[in-house]
Scaffold this motif. Structure first.
Motif, PDB file in Angstrom:
ATOM      1  N   THR A 277       0.834  -1.205   0.000  1.00 54.94           N
ATOM      2  CA  THR A 277       0.000   0.000   0.000  1.00 54.94           C
ATOM      3  C   THR A 277       0.866   1.251   0.000  1.00 54.94           C
ATOM      4  N   LEU A 278       2.048   1.170   0.612  1.00 54.45           N
ATOM      5  CA  LEU A 278       2.947   2.321   0.684  1.00 54.45           C
ATOM      6  C   LEU A 278       3.991   2.344  -0.425  1.00 54.45           C
ATOM      7  N   SER A 279       3.981   1.344  -1.304  1.00 54.47           N
ATOM      8  CA  SER A 279       4.982   1.333  -2.377  1.00 54.47           C
ATOM      9  C   SER A 279       4.643   2.392  -3.414  1.00 54.47           C
ATOM     10  N   SER A 280       5.662   2.837  -4.140  1.00 57.12           N
ATOM     11  CA  SER A 280       5.438   3.858  -5.161  1.00 57.12           C
ATOM     12  C   SER A 280       4.733   3.246  -6.359  1.00 57.12           C
ATOM     13  N   ILE A 296      10.529 -11.369   6.623  1.00 56.30           N
ATOM     14  CA  ILE A 296      10.133  -9.992   6.898  1.00 56.30           C
ATOM     15  C   ILE A 296       9.928  -9.281   5.558  1.00 56.30           C
ATOM     16  N   LEU A 297       8.734  -8.776   5.350  1.00 48.58           N
ATOM     17  CA  LEU A 297       8.407  -7.999   4.158  1.00 48.58           C
ATOM     18  C   LEU A 297       8.565  -6.523   4.489  1.00 48.58           C
ATOM     19  N   THR A 298       9.257  -5.795   3.608  1.00 46.24           N
ATOM     20  CA  THR A 298       9.520  -4.387   3.868  1.00 46.24           C
ATOM     21  C   THR A 298       9.270  -3.553   2.628  1.00 46.24           C
ATOM     22  N   GLY A 305       6.244   6.840   3.370  1.00 43.27           N
ATOM     23  CA  GLY A 305       6.592   6.174   4.624  1.00 43.27           C
ATOM     24  C   GLY A 305       7.114   4.777   4.394  1.00 43.27           C
ATOM     25  N   SER A 306       7.012   3.942   5.416  1.00 44.49           N
ATOM     26  CA  SER A 306       7.527   2.576   5.321  1.00 44.49           C
ATOM     27  C   SER A 306       6.561   1.607   5.990  1.00 44.49           C
ATOM     28  N   ALA A 307       6.708   0.325   5.633  1.00 46.24           N
ATOM     29  CA  ALA A 307       5.848  -0.701   6.207  1.00 46.24           C
ATOM     30  C   ALA A 307       6.645  -1.993   6.313  1.00 46.24           C
TER      31      ALA A 307
END
Length: 371
Positions: A277-280, A296-298, A305-307
Motif C-alpha cells: 500500500t505504501l509502495s510507489s 520480513i516484508l519491507t 513512509g515505510s511498512a
C-alpha cells in the motif's frame, strides 16, 4: 430475407460475435454483423480482419438471404426488448433492414452481404480436441504474463506448443513479458502430435476465454502456421497468429536454485498486499528478508513512509534479501491452486521460480528487482 427468432437466442449469439467489433471503424462494414438466413438457422458473422467469429442459431426462416447491419446498434436494440419476446427481421427492397417485436419497429441502415469480408483460412493441417476446463487452465493461468509492449510483438500472446516433461509429451502454454514467465501444461491430446509452435494473440486469448466461459463441451482446435480455429458447438472463432519467433524461454528457467521457501499462499499474498500500500506507483518494490523460519516484508517509500510485516515460514537455508515487484508477486500467487506456495531462490540477482506445492503442471519465474 425474413425470419423470426426468440430474443434470448439472438441476444446470446450477438453477444458472442459483437465482442470483436470495434465501436469505431474506418471501414464501415467492419462495424457490421453479417446475417445469413437459410434452412432452419441464422448464421451471424463478425470480423476485425484479424479474427472472425461465426455462430449459428435456430430460427424460423420464411425467406432466405442475407444483409449486414451495425453490430452494436443491433445488440443494444435486442438487449432492451422484453424477455421472451419474438423478434421478426426482414430485408426490404430498398436494402434496409426491418426489426419488429411486439409493437416496436426499427428501420435500420444496412450494407450488402456480398461486401462483407471473409477471413480466408489456410489448410489447417492439425486438428485435435481439448476439454474446455483444460483450455481454460492453459489460458487463465498464463495470460497475466503476456507482454503489452508492442515493439516486442512476438511476446504479445501465448505460445502454444508440444513439449516434453519428465519423459511425457505435453501441450504447453507459455507467456512472458521479460519480467515474469508463466508456464502451464496438460497431457498432449490425441491428434496434436507434431503440431507447430504458435503464438496466439492477446485479443484472441480473451475471445477464447469468453467463448468457453459457460460451457463444459470439448473444444475442437485446428491450426496451421498462420491461423488457428476454435469450435465449441455452433460457435467458431478463427484468428490469425502472431507472425514471429517466440524466444527460447527455457534459458531463463532456473535449474540450480537451491534455497527453498514454503509459505502459506493466502497469508503471504495478503501480507504483500498490505505492505505494498505504501509502495510507489512506479516501482511497486517490496523487499523479502529471509532468515531461518522467518520472512520480513519491507516497503520503503520516501514520499509516503515505510511498512514491515513478519511471517513464520518454512525456510532452513542461509539468509537472503531479495526484492520483487509487489504486483507481479500478487499476480503469480493468485494463479496457484494449492494452499502452499513454494519459492526456489538462488541469490538476489537471479530469477526465482515459484510453484504450487502439490501441482507440477504449472511453474512461474520472477525476475528480482533492486530495492
Amino acid at each position: 430475407m425474413q425470419f423470426v427468432i426468440e430474443k434470448s437466442a439472438l441476444l446470446k449469439a450477438l453477444s458472442h460475435v459483437t465482442s470483436i467489433v470495434e465501436r469505431r471503424n474506418t471501414i464501415p462494414i467492419l462495424s457490421n454483423v453479417l446475417m445469413l438466413a437459410s434452412g432452419d438457422h441464422l448464421c451471424l458473422t463478425a470480423t476485425d480482419l484479424e479474427r472472425e467469429v461465426i455462430e449459428k442459431v435456430p430460427a424460423k426462416i420464411s425467406g432466405e438471404g442475407g444483409t449486414t447491419v451495425q453490430a452494436h446498434v443491433l445488440h443494444d436494440i435486442v438487449r432492451k426488448l422484453p424477455d421472451g419476446a419474438d423478434v421478426e427481421i426482414s430485408k426490404g427492397d430498398d436494402g434496409r433492414m426491418m426489426l419488429m417485436s411486439g409493437k416496436g419497429r426499427f428501420d435500420l441502415q444496412a450494407l450488402p452481404a456480398d461486401d462483407f469480408p471473409e477471413l480466408s483460412t489456410d489448410d489447417l493441417s492439425h486438428k485435435f480436441s481439448l476439454k474446455s476446463n483444460e483450455l481454460k487452465q492453459l489460458i487463465e493461468r498464463t495470460r497475466f504474463a503476456i507482454s503489452t509492449e508492442e515493439t516486442r510483438y512476438y511476446l504479445n500472446g501465448i505460445y502454444l506448443h508440444e513439449a516434453e516433461t519428465d519423459g511425457a509429451t505435453v501441450l504447453r502454454a507459455v507467456a512472458t513479458d521479460g519480467h515474469r514467465l508463466a508456464q502451464v501444461e496438460v497431457p498432449l491430446p490425441d491428434g496434436a502430435a507434431g503440431l507447430p509452435g504458435v503464438i496466439i494473440p492477446r485479443k484472441t486469448v480473451a475471445e477464447v476465454l469468453r467463448m468457453v466461459a459457460d460451457t463444459e463441451s470439448d473444444v475442437i482446435i485446428e491450426m496451421s502456421d498462420a491461423k488457428i480455429r476454435f469450435t465449441v458447438s455452433d460457435l467458431v472463432l478463427t484468428s490469425k497468429l502472431i507472425d514471429g519467433t517466440f524466444p527460447d524461454y527455457t534459458r531463463v528457467i532456473p535449474t540450480a536454485n537451491d534455497k527453498e521457501l514454503s509459505i502459506a499462499r493466502e497469508s503471504f499474498a495478503k501480507a504483500v498486499d498490505r505492505v505494498s500500500t505504501l509502495s510507489s506507483d512506479r516501482g511497486r518494490a517490496v523487499k523479502l528478508n529471509l532468515n531461518e523460519k522467518r520472512l520480513i516484508l519491507t516497503v520503503n517509500n520516501p514520499d509516503s513512509g515505510s511498512a514491515t510485516e513478519e511471517l513464520t515460514v518454512d525456510y532452513d537455508d542461509e539468509p537472503i534479501e531479495i526484492g520483487f515487484n509487489a504486483r507481479y508477486l500478487l499476480d503469480i500467487t493468485g494463479q496457484l491452486q494449492s494452499e502452499t506456495a513454494k519459492f526456489l531462490l538462488a541469490d538476489p540477482g537471479s530469477p526465482t521460480m515459484v510453484r504450487d506445492d502439490s501441482d507440477i503442471s504449472a511453474l512461474y519465474v520472477l525476475m528480482p528487482m533492486r530495492v
